[in-house]
Write a protein that holds these residues in place. Structure first.
Motif, PDB file in Angstrom:
ATOM      1  N   TYR A 245      -7.706  -7.003 -16.512  1.00 34.85           N
ATOM      2  CA  TYR A 245      -8.722  -5.963 -16.319  1.00 34.85           C
ATOM      3  C   TYR A 245      -9.669  -5.926 -17.508  1.00 34.85           C
ATOM      4  CZ  TYR A 245     -10.628  -1.241 -15.553  1.00 34.85           C
ATOM      5  OH  TYR A 245     -11.441  -0.154 -15.366  1.00 34.85           O
ATOM      6  N   ARG A 246     -10.956  -5.930 -17.234  1.00 28.90           N
ATOM      7  CA  ARG A 246     -11.958  -5.954 -18.296  1.00 28.90           C
ATOM      8  C   ARG A 246     -12.722  -4.642 -18.429  1.00 28.90           C
ATOM      9  NH1 ARG A 246     -10.746 -10.427 -21.311  1.00 28.90           N
ATOM     10  NH2 ARG A 246     -10.494 -12.270 -19.984  1.00 28.90           N
ATOM     11  N   GLY A 247     -12.285  -3.600 -17.734  1.00 29.49           N
ATOM     12  CA  GLY A 247     -13.025  -2.348 -17.759  1.00 29.49           C
ATOM     13  C   GLY A 247     -13.912  -2.222 -16.538  1.00 29.49           C
ATOM     14  N   PRO A 248     -14.594  -1.087 -16.399  1.00 28.57           N
ATOM     15  CA  PRO A 248     -15.434  -0.878 -15.211  1.00 28.57           C
ATOM     16  C   PRO A 248     -16.559  -1.897 -15.152  1.00 28.57           C
ATOM     17  CG  PRO A 248     -15.886   0.771 -16.889  1.00 28.57           C
ATOM     18  CD  PRO A 248     -14.679   0.015 -17.351  1.00 28.57           C
TER      19      PRO A 248
ATOM     20  N   ASP B 206       0.818  -1.215   0.000  1.00 30.23           N
ATOM     21  CA  ASP B 206       0.000   0.000   0.000  1.00 30.23           C
ATOM     22  C   ASP B 206       0.850   1.262   0.000  1.00 30.23           C
ATOM     23  OD1 ASP B 206      -2.420   1.263  -0.198  1.00 30.23           O
ATOM     24  OD2 ASP B 206      -2.795   1.332   1.961  1.00 30.23           O
ATOM     25  N   GLU B 207       2.098   1.152  -0.491  1.00 32.88           N
ATOM     26  CA  GLU B 207       2.939   2.334  -0.639  1.00 32.88           C
ATOM     27  C   GLU B 207       2.747   2.979  -2.004  1.00 32.88           C
ATOM     28  OE1 GLU B 207       6.818   0.835  -0.012  1.00 32.88           O
ATOM     29  OE2 GLU B 207       6.497   0.365   2.116  1.00 32.88           O
ATOM     30  N   ALA B 208       2.024   2.310  -2.877  1.00 32.00           N
ATOM     31  CA  ALA B 208       1.679   2.828  -4.198  1.00 32.00           C
ATOM     32  C   ALA B 208       0.310   2.283  -4.573  1.00 32.00           C
ATOM     33  CB  ALA B 208       2.726   2.422  -5.233  1.00 32.00           C
ATOM     34  N   ASP B 209      -0.412   3.049  -5.380  1.00 26.30           N
ATOM     35  CA  ASP B 209      -1.742   2.618  -5.825  1.00 26.30           C
ATOM     36  C   ASP B 209      -1.678   1.919  -7.180  1.00 26.30           C
ATOM     37  OD1 ASP B 209      -3.330   4.007  -3.641  1.00 26.30           O
ATOM     38  OD2 ASP B 209      -2.200   5.684  -4.501  1.00 26.30           O
ATOM     39  N   PHE B 210      -0.684   2.324  -7.968  1.00 27.58           N
ATOM     40  CA  PHE B 210      -0.455   1.725  -9.284  1.00 27.58           C
ATOM     41  C   PHE B 210       1.048   1.524  -9.441  1.00 27.58           C
ATOM     42  CE2 PHE B 210      -4.278   4.292  -9.503  1.00 27.58           C
ATOM     43  CZ  PHE B 210      -5.199   3.434 -10.092  1.00 27.58           C
ATOM     44  N   ALA B 211       1.422   0.590 -10.295  1.00 27.29           N
ATOM     45  CA  ALA B 211       2.849   0.315 -10.497  1.00 27.29           C
ATOM     46  C   ALA B 211       3.065  -0.194 -11.913  1.00 27.29           C
ATOM     47  CB  ALA B 211       3.360  -0.706  -9.480  1.00 27.29           C
ATOM     48  N   ILE B 212       4.340  -0.176 -12.328  1.00 25.67           N
ATOM     49  CA  ILE B 212       4.738  -0.707 -13.632  1.00 25.67           C
ATOM     50  C   ILE B 212       5.552  -1.971 -13.376  1.00 25.67           C
ATOM     51  CG2 ILE B 212       5.799  -0.191 -15.847  1.00 25.67           C
ATOM     52  CD1 ILE B 212       3.587   1.750 -15.018  1.00 25.67           C
ATOM     53  N   ALA B 213       5.163  -3.060 -14.008  1.00 20.94           N
ATOM     54  CA  ALA B 213       5.842  -4.344 -13.810  1.00 20.94           C
ATOM     55  C   ALA B 213       6.100  -4.990 -15.166  1.00 20.94           C
ATOM     56  CB  ALA B 213       4.980  -5.270 -12.951  1.00 20.94           C
TER      57      ALA B 213
ATOM     58  N   TYR C  94       4.972  -9.624 -22.870  1.00 21.37           N
ATOM     59  CA  TYR C  94       4.628  -8.215 -22.669  1.00 21.37           C
ATOM     60  C   TYR C  94       5.678  -7.572 -21.754  1.00 21.37           C
ATOM     61  CZ  TYR C  94      -0.106  -9.238 -24.395  1.00 21.37           C
ATOM     62  OH  TYR C  94      -1.177  -9.606 -25.153  1.00 21.37           O
ATOM     63  N   ASN C  95       5.706  -6.229 -21.763  1.00 23.03           N
ATOM     64  CA  ASN C  95       6.575  -5.536 -20.822  1.00 23.03           C
ATOM     65  C   ASN C  95       5.958  -4.199 -20.448  1.00 23.03           C
ATOM     66  OD1 ASN C  95       9.129  -4.477 -19.473  1.00 23.03           O
ATOM     67  ND2 ASN C  95       9.834  -6.435 -20.293  1.00 23.03           N
ATOM     68  N   ASP C  96       6.410  -3.678 -19.317  1.00 15.54           N
ATOM     69  CA  ASP C  96       5.887  -2.430 -18.755  1.00 15.54           C
ATOM     70  C   ASP C  96       4.362  -2.488 -18.660  1.00 15.54           C
ATOM     71  OD1 ASP C  96       8.447  -1.575 -18.486  1.00 15.54           O
ATOM     72  OD2 ASP C  96       8.111   0.383 -19.376  1.00 15.54           O
ATOM     73  N   VAL C  97       3.904  -3.421 -17.849  1.00 15.91           N
ATOM     74  CA  VAL C  97       2.471  -3.631 -17.641  1.00 15.91           C
ATOM     75  C   VAL C  97       2.005  -2.749 -16.482  1.00 15.91           C
ATOM     76  CG1 VAL C  97       0.684  -5.336 -17.161  1.00 15.91           C
ATOM     77  CG2 VAL C  97       2.747  -6.011 -18.419  1.00 15.91           C
ATOM     78  N   LEU C  98       0.966  -1.953 -16.716  1.00 17.43           N
ATOM     79  CA  LEU C  98       0.369  -1.134 -15.660  1.00 17.43           C
ATOM     80  C   LEU C  98      -0.492  -2.039 -14.787  1.00 17.43           C
ATOM     81  CD1 LEU C  98      -0.233   1.659 -14.414  1.00 17.43           C
ATOM     82  CD2 LEU C  98      -2.114   1.874 -16.066  1.00 17.43           C
ATOM     83  N   ILE C  99      -0.240  -2.024 -13.462  1.00 16.55           N
ATOM     84  CA  ILE C  99      -0.945  -2.933 -12.560  1.00 16.55           C
ATOM     85  C   ILE C  99      -1.510  -2.171 -11.365  1.00 16.55           C
ATOM     86  CG2 ILE C  99       0.507  -4.896 -13.211  1.00 16.55           C
ATOM     87  CD1 ILE C  99       2.026  -4.535 -10.578  1.00 16.55           C
TER      88      ILE C  99
ATOM     89  N   LEU D 208      -8.167  -2.310  -4.469  1.00 20.60           N
ATOM     90  CA  LEU D 208      -8.423  -0.961  -4.953  1.00 20.60           C
ATOM     91  C   LEU D 208      -9.444  -0.977  -6.093  1.00 20.60           C
ATOM     92  CD1 LEU D 208      -7.625   2.062  -4.802  1.00 20.60           C
ATOM     93  CD2 LEU D 208      -5.896   1.580  -6.543  1.00 20.60           C
ATOM     94  N   LEU D 209      -9.333  -1.971  -6.968  1.00 19.94           N
ATOM     95  CA  LEU D 209     -10.278  -2.082  -8.076  1.00 19.94           C
ATOM     96  C   LEU D 209     -11.694  -2.330  -7.561  1.00 19.94           C
ATOM     97  CD1 LEU D 209     -10.882  -2.280 -11.102  1.00 19.94           C
ATOM     98  CD2 LEU D 209     -10.193  -4.678 -11.015  1.00 19.94           C
ATOM     99  N   GLN D 210     -11.831  -3.134  -6.515  1.00 14.71           N
ATOM    100  CA  GLN D 210     -13.152  -3.420  -5.968  1.00 14.71           C
ATOM    101  C   GLN D 210     -13.731  -2.216  -5.218  1.00 14.71           C
ATOM    102  OE1 GLN D 210     -12.262  -6.873  -3.595  1.00 14.71           O
ATOM    103  NE2 GLN D 210     -12.358  -8.290  -5.343  1.00 14.71           N
ATOM    104  N   GLU D 211     -12.854  -1.486  -4.495  1.00 11.16           N
ATOM    105  CA  GLU D 211     -13.313  -0.356  -3.684  1.00 11.16           C
ATOM    106  C   GLU D 211     -13.577   0.890  -4.533  1.00 11.16           C
ATOM    107  OE1 GLU D 211     -10.262   0.236  -0.830  1.00 11.16           O
ATOM    108  OE2 GLU D 211     -10.410  -1.810  -0.025  1.00 11.16           O
ATOM    109  N   ARG D 212     -12.701   1.131  -5.523  1.00 10.18           N
ATOM    110  CA  ARG D 212     -12.800   2.371  -6.304  1.00 10.18           C
ATOM    111  C   ARG D 212     -12.648   2.070  -7.796  1.00 10.18           C
ATOM    112  NH1 ARG D 212      -8.464   6.055  -3.264  1.00 10.18           N
ATOM    113  NH2 ARG D 212      -7.516   4.045  -2.841  1.00 10.18           N
TER     114      ARG D 212
END
Length: 548
Positions: free
Chosen positions: A318-321, A82-89, A212-217, A222-226
Motif C-alpha cells: 500500500y502506497r497511500g491514497p 467478503d466476510e471481513a473488510d480488513f484482516a491480520i495476517a 514481518y508479522n501481524d500485517v494489516l491487509i 475494496l481499495l479501488q472502490e473506497r
C-alpha cells in the motif's frame, strides 16, 4: 473541556487532511469488519484502543472486531470471501498475492516475528542442529515458515526431524511429549515461568530470518472502490497502536476487562513488554514496510516451494491514497500565471510557488533521511544483542566465516571459546529475571574489557557466550580463557552476586566449518560441566580424554 493526547491530536490532523480531499459521502458512517488472527490478547491492542478512544468513530467508521482462534474463520479466507473488510495476517500474505489473490498489505505492525521454538533448559538443545532426530512441533504452512526457513538456512532437512502437529498446549513440553514447542516469544514463556520450568528459545531472527508479522491487509477491490475508507481505517488503526504503546497499563486493563478476562493482568503486561520489542516504535515508524525486505521474504517462500517465482510486488504494498491527476491544475496555473504577467503580479506568485516547492523538497528529503536512519538502525539491531550490546549470533557467524577464509588463505591460527554461566537458573529463580539480565550484561562488559580489538564476543543464546579469537593458537586461547574464568570468579558481578563460568576451547583445523568448530568447543564445555564446572577444557585432535 476535552483534552486530547499528542496521539489523538496527530490523528485528528491527519483525518482533517483526508476529509478535506475526499468526497463528502465516500465513507461516512460505514460499517467495517476486522478479522483477527487469534483470540483476544495484547497482540491486537492497537485496534481495541482505536475503538475505545474513538479514532474509528472520528474517521466515520463503525468497526466490528472479530476474534480468531480454533473454530473461527481464517483471516485470509474471511477477507477473500467478503466476510471481513480488513484482516491480520503473517508474512505468508505474500504467498497469496503471488498465487493471484487480490490482497494488499497496508501496514506491518511487528517488525520482527514472535515465532520461536521453545525447548527445556535441561534438554541439551541449543541450536537448530541439535533438533536432529528430535520431536519438533510445527504449525501448518505458512504459519511455521519462519522456523522452516531457519532449517533451510542451516542446511537441515526436515526429514531428519520427527515433525509433530502443534498441540497449542505448552504442557506437552513439560510432560516430555515433545522436545521443541513452537510458540510465541510473547506468550508461552510467561506460562513456563509461572510453572517454574526453565527453558531456552531458538529464535529464527538469530539465524538471519527476519519476517514481518501481524500485517494489516485488505482486498484490492475494496481499495479501488473506497480508497478513502481504506486510508481512514489504516490511519485510525495506527493511531490506536501509538496510543496503546504509549499507555500500556491503560490498554492492559481495558483488554482484561472487555476482551480477555481469562488472561491475567500479569500475562498481558508480559505480552505487552515483549511485543513492544518486536514492534520497535522507538526505531521504526509504525506500520513501516520495506519493499526490499518483502522481496527477500517472497524469495524465501519460493525457496521453500510455497510460492512460484518470479517475485512481483506490483500493487501488493500500500502506497497511500491515490494522488489526484494534476494535469488540469497545472494548465490552469499556467493560464493564471499568464494573466498575472499581464497585470504585473507574476513575481509574487513565482516566489510563493518556489517557496512551496522548496518546502515539499525539504519534507521529502527529511522523509528519505528518516527512512535511511530507520534502515540503518534495523541493521545495527540485527547485528547486536539487545541485552548485552555485543555481537548477535547472526553477526558472529558472518565474522567467523570471514576469519575462517582468512585463516585458510594465509595459514593463520584461529581459536574459539564457548562459555556458559554455572547454575544460572538458580540466579533467575532466587533473584528474578531482571537481576539475571544484569548478570549477563555485567559478564559481557567484564570480558569485553579484556579482549583485543581483533576478538569478538557474542551472546550465543541464554547464558551462553562465544569468544572468537583470530590469530590465536590453542595454547594462547587456553591462557586467555583461564584468565577470563579467574576474572569472573574473583569478585561479584552485581550486588554481591558471585558467578562462575565453564569454558570449552577449540582451535580451527583446515577444512572445518564454523559449525564443526563450535561443536568441538561445545563438547569441551560439556566436559567442563561434567568435571565440576568453573574450569577450562580444551579440544585436542591428537587425544581426547573420555568422560568417566
Amino acid at each position: 473541556m476535552l483534552v486530547r493526547t499528542r496521539g489523538q491530536r496527530w490523528f485528528a490532523a491527519v483525518l482533517l487532511v483526508i476529509q478535506a480531499f475526499a468526497p463528502a459521502t465516500a465513507w461516512a458512517a460505514d460499517n467495517v469488519r476486522l478479522q483477527l488472527r487469534w483470540l483476544h490478547q495484547f497482540q491486537f491492542a492497537g485496534y481495541y484502543m482505536a475503538l475505545e478512544k474513538g479514532f474509528y468513530r472520528d474517521a466515520g467508521l463503525q468497526v466490528e472486531i472479530l476474534p480468531g482462534g480454533p473454530g473461527s474463520a481464517k483471516p485470509m479466507a474471511a477477507l477473500l470471501a467478503d466476510e471481513a473488510d480488513f484482516a491480520i495476517a503473517n508474512s505468508g500474505v505474500i504467498i497469496a498475492r503471488m498465487a493471484g489473490d487480490p490482497v494488499v498489505a497496508l501496514a506491518a505492525i511487528m517488525q520482527r516475528s514472535p515465532i520461536v521454538w521453545i525447548v527445556r533448559a535441561d534438554s541439551g538443545i541449543y541450536s537448530p542442529h541439535d533438533l536432529d532426530g528430535k520431536r519438533v512441533m510445527l504449525m501448518p504452512e505458512p504459519e511455521s515458515s519462519e522456523l522452516r526457513i531457519t532449517l533451510a538456512h542451516e542446511g537441515i532437512d526436515p526429514k531428519q526431524l520427527q515433525i509433530q502437529h502443534t498441540s497449542f498446549n505448552p504442557q506437552d513440553l513439560i510432560d516430555g511429549k515433545t522436545d521443541a514447542y513452537d510458540g510465541y516469544i510473547s506468550n508461552e514463556p510467561f506460562w513456563l515461568r509461572q510453572q517454574g520450568v526453565g527453558y531456552r528459545l531458538i529464535d529464527p531472527h538469530e539465524y538471519g530470518v527476519n519476517f514481518y508479522n501481524d500485517v494489516l491487509i485488505t482486498r484490492e477491490g475494496l481499495l479501488q472502490e473506497r480508497p478513502e475508507q481504506v486510508e481512514a481505517f489504516t490511519q485510525a488503526s495506527l493511531a490506536g497502536w501509538r496510543y496503546a504503546l504509549e499507555h500500556i497499563e491503560e490498554s492492559v486493563q481495558l483488554i482484561h476487562r472487555r476482551f480477555a478476562p481469562d488472561k491475567s493482568l500479569e500475562h498481558l503486561r508480559f505480552e505487552a513488554r515483549e511485543l513492544k520489542k518486536l514492534i520497535m516504535p522507538e526505531l521504526v515508524q509504525l506500520g513501516h514496510m520495506n519493499p526490499g525486505r518483502w522481496q527477500t521474504i517472497a524469495e524465501d517462500y519460493v525457496e521453500l516451494g510455497l510460492a512460484q517465482g518470479p517475485v512481483n510486488l506490483e500493487g501488493f504494498i500500500y502506497r497511500g491514497p491515490p494522488k489526484a491527476d494534476n494535469g488540469l491544475l497545472y494548465r490552469a496555473l499556467a493560464g493564471a500565471l499568464a494573466a498575472l504577467l499581464l497585470v504585473g503580479g507574476v513575481a509574487l506568485r513565482f516566489v510563493h510557488l518556489t517557496h512551496r516547492l522548496r518546502s515539499e523538497i525539504e519534507l521529502r528529503r527529511q522523509a528519505e533521511e528518516e527512512l535511511r536512519r530507520s534502515n540503518s538502525q534495523l541493521e545495527r539491531l540485527a547485528n547486536t544483542d539487545r541485552l548485552t550490546g555485543q555481537c548477535s549470533r547472526l553477526k558472529l557467524e558472518d565474522l567467523a566465516h570471514a576469519e575462517i577464509k582468512r585463516a585458510e588463505r594465509h595459514d593463520l591460527p584461529l581459536s574459539l571459546a564457548f562459555l556458559d554461566i554455572d547454575h544460572f537458573k538458580s540466579i533467575n529463580d532466587q533473584y528474578g529475571h531482571d537481576v539475571g539480565d544484569l548478570v549477563l550484561s555485567g559478564l559481557a562488559q567484564k570480558i569485553k574489557a579484556q579482549l583485543r580489538e581483533t576478538d569478538s564476543l557474542c551472546r550465543w543464546g541464554g547464558e551462553e557466550f562465544i569468544i572468537l579469537m583470530p590469530h590465536t593458537d590453542l595454547d594462547h586461547a587456553r591462557v586467555m580463557a583461564e584468565k577470563f574464568r579467574a576474572l569472573l570468579a574473583a569478585e561479584p558481578l552485581v550486588d554481591q552476586i558471585r558467578v562462575t563460568a565453564s569454558f570449552g576451547v577449540a582451535q580451527w583445523q583446515p577444512g572445518q566449518g564454523l559449525g564443526e568448530l563450535v561443536h568441538c568447543a561445545d563438547l569441551m564445555l560439556y566436559r567442563a560441566k561434567k568435571l565440576g564446572r568453573n574450569r577450562v577444557e580444551f579440544f585436542s585432535h591428537s587425544h581426547i580424554q573420555p568422560l568417566v
